[in-house]
Design a protein around this motif. Sequence first.
Motif, mmCIF file in Angstrom:
data_model
loop_
_atom_site.group_PDB
_atom_site.id
_atom_site.type_symbol
_atom_site.label_atom_id
_atom_site.label_comp_id
_atom_site.label_asym_id
_atom_site.label_seq_id
_atom_site.Cartn_x
_atom_site.Cartn_y
_atom_site.Cartn_z
ATOM 1 N N MET A 1 0.715 -1.204 -0.072
ATOM 2 C CA MET A 1 -0.153 0.198 -0.165
ATOM 3 C C MET A 1 0.965 1.219 -0.038
ATOM 4 S SD MET A 1 -3.353 0.797 2.327
ATOM 5 C CE MET A 1 -4.046 -0.303 1.717
ATOM 6 N N GLU A 2 0.434 2.108 -0.753
ATOM 7 C CA GLU A 2 1.428 3.526 -0.806
ATOM 8 C C GLU A 2 1.034 4.205 0.327
ATOM 9 O OE1 GLU A 2 3.214 3.504 -3.331
ATOM 10 O OE2 GLU A 2 2.112 2.567 -5.013
ATOM 11 N N LYS A 3 1.972 5.296 0.608
ATOM 12 C CA LYS A 3 1.670 6.429 1.611
ATOM 13 C C LYS A 3 1.084 7.541 0.720
ATOM 14 C CE LYS A 3 4.034 4.545 5.130
ATOM 15 N NZ LYS A 3 3.316 4.070 6.321
ATOM 16 N N ILE A 4 0.436 8.342 1.388
ATOM 17 C CA ILE A 4 -0.617 9.633 0.781
ATOM 18 C C ILE A 4 0.850 10.559 0.145
ATOM 19 C CG2 ILE A 4 -1.090 10.846 2.815
ATOM 20 C CD1 ILE A 4 -3.478 11.601 1.482
ATOM 21 N N VAL A 5 1.761 10.685 1.050
ATOM 22 C CA VAL A 5 3.026 11.681 0.700
ATOM 23 C C VAL A 5 3.602 11.341 -0.500
ATOM 24 C CG1 VAL A 5 3.123 12.744 3.116
ATOM 25 C CG2 VAL A 5 4.594 10.735 2.427
ATOM 26 N N ASP A 6 3.528 9.827 -0.983
ATOM 27 C CA ASP A 6 4.367 9.405 -2.125
ATOM 28 C C ASP A 6 3.228 9.772 -3.129
ATOM 29 O OD1 ASP A 6 6.510 8.578 -0.526
ATOM 30 O OD2 ASP A 6 5.603 6.649 -0.345
ATOM 31 N N VAL A 7 2.012 9.584 -3.096
ATOM 32 C CA VAL A 7 1.181 9.536 -3.982
ATOM 33 C C VAL A 7 1.169 11.208 -4.596
ATOM 34 C CG1 VAL A 7 -1.350 9.534 -4.806
ATOM 35 C CG2 VAL A 7 -0.260 7.692 -3.408
ATOM 36 N N ALA A 8 1.349 12.039 -3.438
ATOM 37 C CA ALA A 8 1.029 13.455 -3.570
ATOM 38 C C ALA A 8 2.363 13.869 -4.296
ATOM 39 C CB ALA A 8 1.130 14.019 -1.929
ATOM 40 N N GLN A 9 3.396 13.590 -3.828
ATOM 41 C CA GLN A 9 4.835 13.807 -4.775
ATOM 42 C C GLN A 9 4.622 13.436 -6.226
ATOM 43 O OE1 GLN A 9 6.586 16.173 -4.674
ATOM 44 N NE2 GLN A 9 8.720 15.298 -4.286
ATOM 45 N N TYR A 10 4.042 12.317 -6.440
ATOM 46 C CA TYR A 10 3.799 11.859 -7.871
ATOM 47 C C TYR A 10 2.972 12.544 -8.516
ATOM 48 C CZ TYR A 10 3.105 9.090 -11.887
ATOM 49 O OH TYR A 10 3.009 8.527 -13.203
ATOM 50 N N VAL A 11 1.791 12.926 -7.913
ATOM 51 C CA VAL A 11 0.763 13.796 -8.754
ATOM 52 C C VAL A 11 1.507 15.384 -8.620
ATOM 53 C CG1 VAL A 11 -1.480 15.007 -8.116
ATOM 54 C CG2 VAL A 11 -1.174 12.691 -7.498
ATOM 55 N N TYR A 12 2.112 15.828 -7.608
ATOM 56 C CA TYR A 12 2.970 17.069 -7.941
ATOM 57 C C TYR A 12 3.653 17.103 -9.242
ATOM 58 C CZ TYR A 12 5.348 21.377 -6.896
ATOM 59 O OH TYR A 12 6.195 22.656 -6.903
ATOM 60 N N LYS A 13 4.630 16.032 -9.254
ATOM 61 C CA LYS A 13 5.654 16.074 -10.272
ATOM 62 C C LYS A 13 4.916 15.762 -11.617
ATOM 63 C CE LYS A 13 9.617 14.930 -7.741
ATOM 64 N NZ LYS A 13 11.040 13.678 -7.500
ATOM 65 N N TYR A 14 3.952 14.850 -11.577
ATOM 66 C CA TYR A 14 3.350 14.613 -12.944
ATOM 67 C C TYR A 14 2.369 15.843 -13.516
ATOM 68 C CZ TYR A 14 0.950 12.066 -16.697
ATOM 69 O OH TYR A 14 0.555 11.651 -17.742
ATOM 70 N N TYR A 15 1.848 16.615 -12.478
ATOM 71 C CA TYR A 15 1.196 17.662 -13.164
ATOM 72 C C TYR A 15 2.006 18.730 -13.543
ATOM 73 C CZ TYR A 15 -2.204 21.581 -12.682
ATOM 74 O OH TYR A 15 -2.959 22.637 -13.080
ATOM 75 N N LEU A 16 3.340 18.817 -12.850
ATOM 76 C CA LEU A 16 4.393 19.977 -13.354
ATOM 77 C C LEU A 16 4.928 19.469 -14.768
ATOM 78 C CD1 LEU A 16 5.887 22.471 -12.794
ATOM 79 C CD2 LEU A 16 7.537 20.865 -11.752
ATOM 80 N N LYS A 17 5.057 18.339 -14.960
ATOM 81 C CA LYS A 17 5.697 17.844 -16.175
ATOM 82 C C LYS A 17 4.592 18.006 -17.414
ATOM 83 C CE LYS A 17 6.090 13.399 -18.205
ATOM 84 N NZ LYS A 17 5.694 12.384 -17.942
ATOM 85 N N GLU A 18 3.410 17.668 -17.084
ATOM 86 C CA GLU A 18 2.259 17.830 -18.126
ATOM 87 C C GLU A 18 1.965 19.048 -18.294
ATOM 88 O OE1 GLU A 18 1.031 15.180 -20.032
ATOM 89 O OE2 GLU A 18 2.906 14.257 -19.048
ATOM 90 N N THR A 19 1.855 20.055 -17.443
ATOM 91 C CA THR A 19 1.195 21.250 -17.451
ATOM 92 C C THR A 19 2.357 22.484 -17.546
ATOM 93 O OG1 THR A 19 0.800 21.763 -15.116
ATOM 94 C CG2 THR A 19 -0.773 20.663 -16.397
ATOM 95 N N ASP A 20 3.472 22.223 -16.905
ATOM 96 C CA ASP A 20 4.507 23.263 -16.668
ATOM 97 C C ASP A 20 4.123 24.331 -15.787
ATOM 98 O OD1 ASP A 20 7.381 23.926 -17.349
ATOM 99 O OD2 ASP A 20 6.410 25.483 -18.742
ATOM 100 N N GLU A 21 2.947 23.680 -15.029
ATOM 101 C CA GLU A 21 2.707 24.417 -13.874
ATOM 102 C C GLU A 21 2.763 23.945 -12.771
ATOM 103 O OE1 GLU A 21 -1.403 25.749 -14.577
ATOM 104 O OE2 GLU A 21 -0.676 26.758 -16.605
ATOM 105 N N LYS A 22 3.037 24.496 -11.314
ATOM 106 C CA LYS A 22 3.183 24.222 -10.155
ATOM 107 C C LYS A 22 1.743 24.032 -9.604
ATOM 108 C CE LYS A 22 7.774 25.485 -9.157
ATOM 109 N NZ LYS A 22 8.545 26.296 -8.471
#
Length: 162
Positions: A1-22
């Motif tokens: 099972m994942e940790k929520i902070v790991d999922v949050a970091q993944y979402v943060y980085k993937y969103y940045l990569k896809e949108t070029d926005e924080k």
Amino acid sequence: MEKIVDVAQYVYKYYLKETDEKIDEMKLHKLLYFVQRESYALLGKPMFNEDFEGWIHGPVSKEVRSCYDKDHGMVCNTHSLSEDDAYIARNVIEEYGHYDSWYLRNLSHEEISWKNSRIGLGPEQPGNRIIDKKDIEVDSRKVRPFDSTWGMFYDEFEDEEV
């Protein structure tokens, strides 16, 4: 099972990569809620064990709040996600990431889980009741995994023995 902070970091980085926005913090919390709900819809179980609380503006994770930095993502130690969980997170970002934070806030206010966590509280009254995972599971029943890109998830496993 994942940790929520790991999922949050993944979402943060993937969103940045896809949108070029924080991503802002409100949007991050709402996307994490939808990731958890989609995990129930697709896999029948939560992606992470940590809880959300029913705050005025929707589901909030105290763990994420304590580790979130708008410029760097999660400043706590984080680890990578399994491929299945990363797939779910990416699909949530692709489906909901283009909406602004307030739209996602309003969507989260339609969830039974958030509504139940706010019973007895006024619209502007602070609250910190835990959102029941059983209620998130109920919310997941309205998700239709074969709509849009979710059907591809099942196609990948079509040939596997059950």
